[in-house]
Design an enzyme around this catalytic site. Structure first.
Site, PDB file in Angstrom:
ATOM      1  N   GLY A  51       0.868  -1.164  -0.172  1.00  0.00           N
ATOM      2  CA  GLY A  51      -0.051   0.035  -0.099  1.00  0.00           C
ATOM      3  C   GLY A  51       0.879   1.191   0.067  1.00  0.00           C
ATOM      4  O   GLY A  51       2.087   1.088  -0.054  1.00  0.00           O
ATOM      5  N   LYS A  52       0.073   2.361  -0.026  1.00  0.00           N
ATOM      6  CA  LYS A  52       0.888   3.308   0.195  1.00  0.00           C
ATOM      7  C   LYS A  52       0.920   4.113   1.423  1.00  0.00           C
ATOM      8  O   LYS A  52      -0.262   4.306   2.091  1.00  0.00           O
ATOM      9  CB  LYS A  52       0.227   4.489  -0.828  1.00  0.00           C
ATOM     10  CG  LYS A  52       1.169   6.297  -1.028  1.00  0.00           C
ATOM     11  CD  LYS A  52       0.428   6.950  -1.925  1.00  0.00           C
ATOM     12  CE  LYS A  52       0.967   8.364  -1.934  1.00  0.00           C
ATOM     13  NZ  LYS A  52       2.708   8.455  -2.073  1.00  0.00           N
ATOM     14  N   GLY A  53       1.978   4.395   1.979  1.00  0.00           N
ATOM     15  CA  GLY A  53       1.730   4.824   3.496  1.00  0.00           C
ATOM     16  C   GLY A  53       2.160   6.302   3.619  1.00  0.00           C
ATOM     17  O   GLY A  53       1.743   7.136   2.630  1.00  0.00           O
ATOM     18  N   PHE A  55       4.536   8.326   3.506  1.00  0.00           N
ATOM     19  CA  PHE A  55       5.832   9.009   3.104  1.00  0.00           C
ATOM     20  C   PHE A  55       6.170   8.143   1.832  1.00  0.00           C
ATOM     21  O   PHE A  55       7.317   8.479   1.249  1.00  0.00           O
ATOM     22  CB  PHE A  55       7.005   8.942   4.003  1.00  0.00           C
ATOM     23  CG  PHE A  55       7.064   7.726   4.866  1.00  0.00           C
ATOM     24  CD1 PHE A  55       8.404   7.028   4.104  1.00  0.00           C
ATOM     25  CD2 PHE A  55       6.850   7.315   5.788  1.00  0.00           C
ATOM     26  CE1 PHE A  55       8.826   5.681   4.802  1.00  0.00           C
ATOM     27  CE2 PHE A  55       7.298   6.099   6.482  1.00  0.00           C
ATOM     28  CZ  PHE A  55       8.068   5.290   5.914  1.00  0.00           C
ATOM     29  N   GLY A  56       5.542   7.206   1.364  1.00  0.00           N
ATOM     30  CA  GLY A  56       6.000   6.468   0.131  1.00  0.00           C
ATOM     31  C   GLY A  56       5.142   5.191   0.029  1.00  0.00           C
ATOM     32  O   GLY A  56       4.445   4.973   0.780  1.00  0.00           O
ATOM     33  N   LYS A  74       9.559   0.198   3.473  1.00  0.00           N
ATOM     34  CA  LYS A  74       8.854   1.414   3.407  1.00  0.00           C
ATOM     35  C   LYS A  74       9.730   2.599   2.584  1.00  0.00           C
ATOM     36  O   LYS A  74      10.765   2.788   3.234  1.00  0.00           O
ATOM     37  CB  LYS A  74       8.512   1.963   4.747  1.00  0.00           C
ATOM     38  CG  LYS A  74       7.499   0.823   5.512  1.00  0.00           C
ATOM     39  CD  LYS A  74       6.955   1.315   6.788  1.00  0.00           C
ATOM     40  CE  LYS A  74       6.033   0.597   7.373  1.00  0.00           C
ATOM     41  NZ  LYS A  74       5.467   1.064   8.612  1.00  0.00           N
ATOM     42  N   ASP A 179      -0.831   8.060  16.417  1.00  0.00           N
ATOM     43  CA  ASP A 179      -1.878   7.707  15.277  1.00  0.00           C
ATOM     44  C   ASP A 179      -2.416   6.253  15.748  1.00  0.00           C
ATOM     45  O   ASP A 179      -2.495   5.344  14.686  1.00  0.00           O
ATOM     46  CB  ASP A 179      -0.890   7.409  13.863  1.00  0.00           C
ATOM     47  CG  ASP A 179      -2.076   7.406  12.997  1.00  0.00           C
ATOM     48  OD1 ASP A 179      -3.242   7.484  13.073  1.00  0.00           O
ATOM     49  OD2 ASP A 179      -1.721   6.711  11.857  1.00  0.00           O
TER      50      ASP A 179
END
Length: 713
Positions: A51-53, A55-56, A74, A179
């Protein structure tokens, strides 16, 4: 059904514009994304994108230096331009990554390294962490919502008991997660312990880098509004509106997570944004004491909440009789730090992850169990505060806390909010929107299937894709549709569950090794090439490996072969059922190398024949190699049940002698010199014996060169 995944890992049918679970826009393929199978720096082989986190992109990879152990890469890819901006951003990233390196806890993924590599002429930077096999609590909640149920109070209390010591540990090291939500808690398959993931200090760097080093910012013309990292509904107001985080903000987010798990609703659905009072009547039945703990954790002013994770554990111990978990011996309160200068609050705050706060020094951590604390009287508390105030640095902390409280109270200009308590009702199931809850028997049936899947160590995403393919093969009219929870679809759900049960039975019958089962969903053509190279060193071609894998697959999963599904073999391998073929092949290669499934035929001196015997179970096979010369006359006689098949391949593969043949006698002149391959496979339902008599007219040593064997996949 082809599935695509949002950045949170939620499965969606291909073509969805928005995630059906969280509403996130489904983005197209990024040209910077790394393709599956590519190897970075001869070290990490990309298995798939996770997936897309913040920061990338995030990838699942295999560490080739650690026996192909799975790990997570990541990538740090901030939206900045120019070498200077990128260099400064990477310096920030490396500094924040040092925070993760300090965290050594069994319920936090271990930080391995920062990995730099050149790929297609571009330098890429990755953070490498341990891979955690399990499901996020959000995924578990989604499954339960489909069944019309949520988490029980006992399950949430157990989560608190397991995760609060982790928060106590990081807060003692002056690290704030910032988070916490169901998406960032994974229930680990191995020991059923929750794991805290996605510490976002490194994610914060991407935002700070864009704010400081974008072309407009460097020119003094930036109009970017600073982003408050944190999830709406889970992060408290001081974090979302002012960027202020503390141990108390993590505790608030954990309580909000508890409400989401108990109700199946997002926290913002359960709070009155005007009065900040929580609608406890919608939360269902929980004990008054546990409700009181959640109320205190959810207070709008940080100083009114519990001040540490240990205090929450103590409250659980005092009210519900649960023993304290191992805690940190000395616990300085995590500092309250404003991250970015105040700006107008956007209407819909962006979702991000954590910020890690690191002071000049950290506290020593003890793994000992802390005994229950005695109850202090007023005098004892006063003396304690005098000692704290007298210690170095305490005055600064006290002043900072007083300032933060005054600022937060200014934010809450409306009348002091209170939590509105209403009588709780009896427990009720929480159905998914516009659907009817499934009955208890169906929920138990699906829970049993998931338990079997977890026991086998099969990843949920692959399992769902496999079952979907098999279901759509049986019900072509359901292709591309999402099965709901309505009574009208109950029979379809029953059919799908039966297919899932049959598939699990067949996978158990195949008897794959545990690591191979865990890797299901990750295999690709690169694995086949590697296996081909390994069997070539044994004087076997890939044809024999393919025969052995095909034989076992066809015997144990006959309804899913490429021929049955009317698919080209290479296209079939790209489907979920093709992953089962890969897994079978992965287990066969070591048996060939160990010579348990491979035998070299050696004639006794002066003999012209050799008798070969063996015993095979359903789907099993045995390969033989014999070095023979062109012009020799070879005779074969096989004594075995009709379901036992034989294949014979010439050294170059250019001459087809026998292939999956039921013939019992064969003779002919050999066309080539080299190693001939003979493969015997049993499709007999019972364990069977065979005898193969091999005769040649001249068995003197072969002096002609042996042709090289080329892969034939």
């Amino acid at each position: 059904m082809n599935l695509v995944y949002c950045s949170q890992g939620h499965p969606n049918p291909a073509g969805n514009r928005f995630c059906q679970h969280c509403g996130e826009p489904m983005l197209g393929v990024n040209p910077r994304n790394l393709p599956n199978g590519v190897t970075l720096g001869d070290r990490y082989r990309i298995v798939r994108e996770l997936g897309k986190g913040g920061f990338g992109q995030t990838y699942l990879a295999q560490d080739l230096n650690r026996f192909h152990e799975l790990c997570v890469l990541k990538e740090f890819a901030p939206q900045v331009q120019g070498d200077y901006a990128l260099q400064k951003s990477q310096e920030l990233f490396e500094r924040e990554a040092g925070v993760l390196y300090k965290l050594q806890h069994p319920q936090i993924p271990r930080f391995r390294e920062l990995f730099r590599v050149a790929y297609q002429g571009e330098e890429r930077l990755f953070l490498v962490q341990d891979y955690v096999d399990g499901q996020t609590y959000q995924a578990l909640l989604n499954t339960r919502k489909q069944q019309g149920i949520g988490f029980t109070e006992a399950e949430v209390v157990e989560l608190f008991e397991d995760i609060l010591p982790v928060l106590h540990y990081i807060h003692a090291l002056w690290v704030v997660h910032r988070d916490i939500s169901p998406d960032n808690l994974i229930l680990r398959t191995q020991d059923r312990k929750p794991v805290l993931i996605d510490f976002g200090g490194v994610k914060e760097v991407a935002v700070r880098a864009e704010l400081q080093y974008s072309p407009a910012a460097l020119a003094g013309q930036s109009t970017i509004i600073p982003t408050r990292l944190g999830k709406a509904g889970y992060a408290p107001r001081e974090q979302m509106q002012r960027g202020v985080v503390s141990a108390q903000s993590d505790l608030y987010a954990l309580a909000a997570t508890a409400l989401a798990l108990l109700t199946g609703k997002e926290p913002q659905e359960l709070i009155d944004n005007r009065t900040l009072s929580w609608h406890w009547s919608q939360i269902g039945h929980i004990s008054p004491k546990f409700q009181g703990i959640l109320e205190k954790m959810l207070q709008p002013i940080p100083s009114d909440r519990y001040q540490s994770a240990q205090e929450v554990l103590q409250a659980l111990d005092d009210t519900q009789g649960h023993p304290l978990i191992a805690t940190v011996a000395h616990t300085p309160e995590a500092p309250v730090v404003p991250i970015i200068s105040p700006v107008p609050t956007p209407a819909e705050p962006n979702t991000g992850a954590t910020f890690a706060v690191v002071p000049p020094a950290t506290s020593a951590v003890s793994a000992s169990v802390t005994p229950k604390r005695s109850h202090w009287g007023c005098l004892g508390k006063t003396l304690l505060w005098l000692l704290v105030i007298a210690s170095a640095g305490a005055i600064g902390w006290w002043a900072g806390s007083w300032w933060i409280r005054s600022q937060v109270e200014k934010l809450s200009s409306s009348p002091t909010p209170t939590l509105t308590l209403t009588p709780t009702t009896s427990p009720t199931a929480t159905p998914t929107s516009s659907s009817t809850p499934v009955d208890n028997s169906e929920a138990q049936r699906q829970q049993a299937l998931q338990q079997r899947r977890q026991n086998l160590g099969i990843e949920l995403s692959f399992y769902e894709e496999l079952v979907n393919q098999a279901f759509e093969n049986l019900k072509p009219e359901q292709k591309g549709k999402v099965l709901g929870n309505t009574p009208e679809e109950a029979s379809l759900r029953a059919d799908r569950d039966k297919i899932a049960n049959d598939l699990l039975n067949q996978i158990e019958q195949v008897n794959l090794t545990s690591q191979v089962r865990k890797d299901l969903g990750t295999y690709n053509s690169a694995d086949r090439k590697q296996w081909t190279s390994r069997v070539n060193r044994l004087r076997l071609s890939s044809r024999s490996l393919t025969d052995l894998a095909n034989g076992k697959f066809a015997a144990l999963l006959p309804q899913y072969t490429a021929k049955t599904l009317n698919l080209d073999f290479d296209d079939w391998l790209k489907t979920p059922v093709g992953q089962l073929w890969y897994a079978i092949a992965a287990d066969i290669v070591p048996t060939l190398e160990a010579k348990t499934a491979l035998e070299t035929v050696v004639f006794d001196p002066g003999a012209t024949s050799k008798q070969l015997n063996g015993t095979l179970k359903l789907g099993e096979g045995k390969a033989y190699i014999a070095q023979l010369a062109a012009g020799q006359l070879m005779q074969l006689k096989l004594e075995a049940p009709d379901q036992v098949l034989i294949s014979v391949y010439s050294p170059s593969g250019q001459v087809q002698i026998l292939e999956d043949s039921p013939e019992r006698n064969w003779s002919g002149t050999l066309p080539e010199s080299g190693f001939y391959e003979l493969v015997i496979i049993s499709n007999a339902p019972e364990t069977t014996n065979y005898q193969l008599d091999l005769t040649v007219n001249d068995t003197s040593p072969v002096t002609t060169p042996t042709p090289s064997v080329s892969p034939a996949f």
